[in-house]
Design a protein around this motif. Structure first.
Motif, mmCIF file in Angstrom:
data_model
loop_
_atom_site.group_PDB
_atom_site.id
_atom_site.type_symbol
_atom_site.label_atom_id
_atom_site.label_comp_id
_atom_site.label_asym_id
_atom_site.label_seq_id
_atom_site.Cartn_x
_atom_site.Cartn_y
_atom_site.Cartn_z
ATOM 1 N N GLY A 1 0.862 -1.310 0.015
ATOM 2 C CA GLY A 1 -0.140 0.186 0.034
ATOM 3 C C GLY A 1 0.800 1.414 -0.182
ATOM 4 N N GLU B 1 -6.575 -0.522 4.106
ATOM 5 C CA GLU B 1 -5.968 -1.693 3.413
ATOM 6 C C GLU B 1 -6.239 -2.958 4.120
ATOM 7 N N GLN C 1 2.756 4.338 -1.305
ATOM 8 C CA GLN C 1 2.575 5.165 -2.483
ATOM 9 C C GLN C 1 3.887 5.942 -2.932
ATOM 10 N N LEU D 1 3.893 5.459 3.416
ATOM 11 C CA LEU D 1 2.520 4.894 3.964
ATOM 12 C C LEU D 1 1.955 5.389 5.028
ATOM 13 N N GLU E 1 -4.102 5.063 5.555
ATOM 14 C CA GLU E 1 -4.121 4.048 4.309
ATOM 15 C C GLU E 1 -3.819 2.879 4.894
ATOM 16 N N TRP E 2 -3.109 2.476 5.735
ATOM 17 C CA TRP E 2 -2.783 1.191 6.210
ATOM 18 C C TRP E 2 -4.128 0.609 6.656
#
Length: 180
Positions: free
Chosen positions: A143, A176, A145, A168, A172-173
């Protein structure tokens, strides 16, 4: 303070120790493994012993976990290096005969979870060579970027190299993990 022991379904991640040098010499002396590392392949066990001793030392501003498959033999490591408040850099290395089995992904994901869940980090980043396709693929699968390219960033055993920065964020984690 030593790195806390972390576990996954297949792995035990424990504090790197000085006595891991013999097990890690095949990793750190492998030209293919070390091509994208900031230093070249180790020429002797003594070189690896000094290098592992430095990475195993406590109070250096990072935690370094030996990756083991439950038999306590180090296959590589994952390191979480202090940065700014609530930000750390992640790095990793794995013995070549274990590439492609998901071990690096499992180990790195577990350290990321520890960073976000237990340490309260807001961001984890990684720095990799633009030609290191395996590392880039691993980061993207987890995940991360791509955030930027630093030109001429590292002077290494293969010359001056650019660096790609991947980041990251905690949110976002979490997305995910939950599949949102």
């Amino acid at each position: 303070m030593p790195a806390p022991t972390l576990t996954t379904a297949r792995l035990v991640l424990r504090q790197l120790r000085e006595d891991d040098a013999a097990a890690l010499f095949p990793v750190l002396s492998d030209a293919e493994v070390m091509i994208w590392w900031s230093s070249g392949p180790h020429a002797s066990l003594a070189e690896t012993e000094a290098y592992v001793k430095g990475n195993a030392a406590e109070g250096q501003g990072y935690h370094c976990w030996a990756i083991t498959a439950g038999d306590d033999v180090a296959l590589g490591w994952v390191i979480l290096i202090d940065g700014k408040t609530q930000v750390k850099e992640i790095g990793y290395i794995l013995r070549r005969d274990h590439w492609g089995a998901g071990i690096a992904r499992e180990a790195v994901a577990r350290v990321i979870a520890h960073g976000f869940d237990d340490l309260g980090l807001r961001r984890i980043f990684a720095d990799t060579d633009p030609e290191n396709g395996g590392s880039i693929a691993l980061l993207e699968r987890l995940g991360f970027q791509r955030e930027g390219r630093l030109r001429g960033e590292w002077e290494t055993h293969i010359g001056v190299r650019d660096s790609l920065i991947f980041g990251l964020l905690r949110d976002e984690w979490m997305m995910e993990k939950t599949g949102e």
